[in-house]
Design a protein around this motif. Structure first.
Motif, PDB file in Angstrom:
ATOM      1  N   ILE A  16     -13.870 -16.763  -3.264  1.00 26.35           N
ATOM      2  CA  ILE A  16     -13.752 -15.504  -4.005  1.00 26.35           C
ATOM      3  C   ILE A  16     -13.477 -14.343  -3.058  1.00 26.35           C
ATOM      4  N   GLY A  17     -14.005 -14.423  -1.838  1.00 24.99           N
ATOM      5  CA  GLY A  17     -13.782 -13.368  -0.843  1.00 24.99           C
ATOM      6  C   GLY A  17     -12.315 -13.233  -0.460  1.00 24.99           C
ATOM      7  N   ILE A  18     -11.636 -14.366  -0.319  1.00 26.69           N
ATOM      8  CA  ILE A  18     -10.196 -14.328  -0.015  1.00 26.69           C
ATOM      9  C   ILE A  18      -9.449 -13.621  -1.145  1.00 26.69           C
ATOM     10  N   GLY A  19      -9.821 -13.955  -2.385  1.00 25.47           N
ATOM     11  CA  GLY A  19      -9.208 -13.288  -3.539  1.00 25.47           C
ATOM     12  C   GLY A  19      -9.488 -11.801  -3.546  1.00 25.47           C
ATOM     13  N   MET A  20     -10.737 -11.429  -3.212  1.00 25.35           N
ATOM     14  CA  MET A  20     -11.099 -10.006  -3.174  1.00 25.35           C
ATOM     15  C   MET A  20     -10.284  -9.262  -2.126  1.00 25.35           C
ATOM     16  N   TRP A  21     -10.121  -9.869  -0.952  1.00 23.32           N
ATOM     17  CA  TRP A  21      -9.342  -9.200   0.101  1.00 23.32           C
ATOM     18  C   TRP A  21      -7.868  -9.079  -0.274  1.00 23.32           C
ATOM     19  N   MET A  22      -7.334 -10.095  -0.952  1.00 19.63           N
ATOM     20  CA  MET A  22      -5.949  -9.988  -1.414  1.00 19.63           C
ATOM     21  C   MET A  22      -5.812  -8.822  -2.395  1.00 19.63           C
ATOM     22  N   ALA A  23      -6.776  -8.669  -3.301  1.00 19.47           N
ATOM     23  CA  ALA A  23      -6.735  -7.565  -4.262  1.00 19.47           C
ATOM     24  C   ALA A  23      -6.855  -6.214  -3.562  1.00 19.47           C
ATOM     25  N   ILE A  24      -7.715  -6.131  -2.553  1.00 26.58           N
ATOM     26  CA  ILE A  24      -7.881  -4.870  -1.799  1.00 26.58           C
ATOM     27  C   ILE A  24      -6.595  -4.524  -1.059  1.00 26.58           C
ATOM     28  N   ILE A  25      -5.963  -5.521  -0.444  1.00 23.03           N
ATOM     29  CA  ILE A  25      -4.683  -5.298   0.255  1.00 23.03           C
ATOM     30  C   ILE A  25      -3.628  -4.836  -0.748  1.00 23.03           C
ATOM     31  N   MET A  26      -3.584  -5.475  -1.905  1.00 17.77           N
ATOM     32  CA  MET A  26      -2.618  -5.098  -2.934  1.00 17.77           C
ATOM     33  C   MET A  26      -2.842  -3.665  -3.413  1.00 17.77           C
ATOM     34  N   ALA A  27      -4.107  -3.290  -3.606  1.00 18.90           N
ATOM     35  CA  ALA A  27      -4.410  -1.922  -4.038  1.00 18.90           C
ATOM     36  C   ALA A  27      -4.026  -0.914  -2.962  1.00 18.90           C
ATOM     37  N   ALA A  28      -4.272  -1.270  -1.698  1.00 24.09           N
ATOM     38  CA  ALA A  28      -3.870  -0.391  -0.590  1.00 24.09           C
ATOM     39  C   ALA A  28      -2.353  -0.234  -0.565  1.00 24.09           C
ATOM     40  N   ASN A  29      -1.633  -1.317  -0.805  1.00 24.91           N
ATOM     41  CA  ASN A  29      -0.170  -1.243  -0.882  1.00 24.91           C
ATOM     42  C   ASN A  29       0.269  -0.271  -1.977  1.00 24.91           C
ATOM     43  N   VAL A  30      -0.416  -0.339  -3.125  1.00 24.50           N
ATOM     44  CA  VAL A  30      -0.069   0.543  -4.247  1.00 24.50           C
ATOM     45  C   VAL A  30      -0.204   2.003  -3.848  1.00 24.50           C
ATOM     46  N   TRP A  31      -1.358   2.354  -3.284  1.00 23.13           N
ATOM     47  CA  TRP A  31      -1.664   3.762  -3.020  1.00 23.13           C
ATOM     48  C   TRP A  31      -1.014   4.315  -1.758  1.00 23.13           C
ATOM     49  N   PHE A  32      -0.885   3.496  -0.725  1.00 21.81           N
ATOM     50  CA  PHE A  32      -0.446   4.017   0.568  1.00 21.81           C
ATOM     51  C   PHE A  32       0.996   3.694   0.919  1.00 21.81           C
ATOM     52  N   VAL A  33       1.632   2.805   0.156  1.00 23.62           N
ATOM     53  CA  VAL A  33       3.035   2.482   0.432  1.00 23.62           C
ATOM     54  C   VAL A  33       3.901   2.651  -0.827  1.00 23.62           C
ATOM     55  N   ILE A  34       3.559   1.926  -1.890  1.00 24.46           N
ATOM     56  CA  ILE A  34       4.408   1.938  -3.087  1.00 24.46           C
ATOM     57  C   ILE A  34       4.465   3.322  -3.722  1.00 24.46           C
ATOM     58  N   TRP A  35       3.320   3.933  -3.986  1.00 24.20           N
ATOM     59  CA  TRP A  35       3.283   5.231  -4.658  1.00 24.20           C
ATOM     60  C   TRP A  35       3.952   6.323  -3.837  1.00 24.20           C
ATOM     61  N   PRO A  36       3.646   6.494  -2.537  1.00 27.03           N
ATOM     62  CA  PRO A  36       4.346   7.547  -1.775  1.00 27.03           C
ATOM     63  C   PRO A  36       5.862   7.343  -1.732  1.00 27.03           C
ATOM     64  N   ASN A  37       6.298   6.095  -1.611  1.00 26.85           N
ATOM     65  CA  ASN A  37       7.739   5.842  -1.562  1.00 26.85           C
ATOM     66  C   ASN A  37       8.396   5.987  -2.934  1.00 26.85           C
ATOM     67  N   GLN A  38       7.673   5.636  -4.000  1.00 30.08           N
ATOM     68  CA  GLN A  38       8.226   5.838  -5.340  1.00 30.08           C
ATOM     69  C   GLN A  38       8.394   7.320  -5.645  1.00 30.08           C
ATOM     70  N   LYS A  39       7.471   8.149  -5.167  1.00 31.78           N
ATOM     71  CA  LYS A  39       7.600   9.596  -5.386  1.00 31.78           C
ATOM     72  C   LYS A  39       8.888  10.124  -4.744  1.00 31.78           C
ATOM     73  N   ILE A  40       9.227   9.587  -3.584  1.00 30.17           N
ATOM     74  CA  ILE A  40      10.470   9.987  -2.915  1.00 30.17           C
ATOM     75  C   ILE A  40      11.670   9.442  -3.687  1.00 30.17           C
ATOM     76  N   ALA A  41      11.620   8.157  -4.018  1.00 26.88           N
ATOM     77  CA  ALA A  41      12.747   7.508  -4.689  1.00 26.88           C
ATOM     78  C   ALA A  41      13.048   8.127  -6.048  1.00 26.88           C
ATOM     79  N   LEU A  42      11.994   8.554  -6.748  1.00 26.94           N
ATOM     80  CA  LEU A  42      12.173   9.122  -8.093  1.00 26.94           C
ATOM     81  C   LEU A  42      12.397  10.632  -8.082  1.00 26.94           C
TER      82      LEU A  42
END
Length: 202
Positions: free
Chosen positions: A133-159
């Motif tokens: 379950i810990g591996i799954g939790m870390w994957m979810a945390i990494i995914m959430a970090a990607n959303v907030w710190f990479v995907i969202w800032p770059n989407q704001k620029i792209a859009l």
């Protein structure tokens, strides 16, 4: 009935009321007690609801919006970029936060949060469930970090939601897409950990 279904907010409110009534009937009959198990189950429910919102939108972007954007006539694309995508990204990023927070709450209530986050190190790696379950939790945390710190800032620029040079937009869009695809790649193994942990480890 049409009055309820014609307004999304009313529909959602009525859905929550029905959920509460459903539980209230079982509590009233004495089949469910208002004990620790009840609150643990409620926390798990909020985690599942949040996860459906988050991963559902992740898959919407990757299975529907991104592949079909080239097929949309140029004069219609602003509707996606200015209306649909910002709204979807709002629920997407806050769904990520809610999923991680409620997931940590479930782990805390079940008293395995620290052991899972350390991948079993605090229990001398003797509890495979915590590692799984810990591996799954870390994957979810990494995914959430990607959303907030990479995907969202770059989407704001792209859009065009923030000021940026014209040449920065295609690069930002590609970066957001690649990290969104990374999250899609991680989503299936992450969901294996979340969905199967209790079943395969009892």
């Amino acid at each position: 009935m049409a009055a309820i279904l014609s307004n999304l907010r009313t529909t959602v409110i009525v859905s929550f009321v029905l959920s509460a009534l459903f539980l209230a009937v079982f509590v009233g009959l004495g089949w469910i007690g208002l004990n620790f198990d009840f609150w643990q189950g409620l926390a798990r429910w909020t985690h599942v609801v949040s996860g459906i919102m988050w991963i559902g939108l992740l898959w919407y972007f990757n299975f529907v919006q991104i592949p079909n954007m080239p097929k949309i006539p140029d004069d219609q694309k602003p509707a996606i970029g200015k209306v649909i995508a910002p709204a979807a990204l709002f629920w997407f990023r806050w769904g990520a936060v809610a999923t991680v927070v409620t997931g940590l709450a479930v782990a805390h209530l079940n008293q395995y949060m620290v052991s899972a986050l350390t991948l079993g190190a605090t229990t001398s790696f003797s509890v495979p469930y915590h590692i799984f379950i810990g591996i799954g939790m870390w994957m979810a945390i990494i995914m959430a970090a990607n959303v907030w710190f990479v995907i969202w800032p770059n989407q704001k620029i792209a859009l065009g939601m923030v000021e940026a040079e014209a040449e920065a937009k295609p690069k930002a869009a590609r970066t957001a897409m690649l990290f969104s695809r990374t999250n899609t790649l991680l989503s299936f193994p992450m969901l294996i950990a979340m969905a199967m942990a209790q079943t395969v480890f009892g």
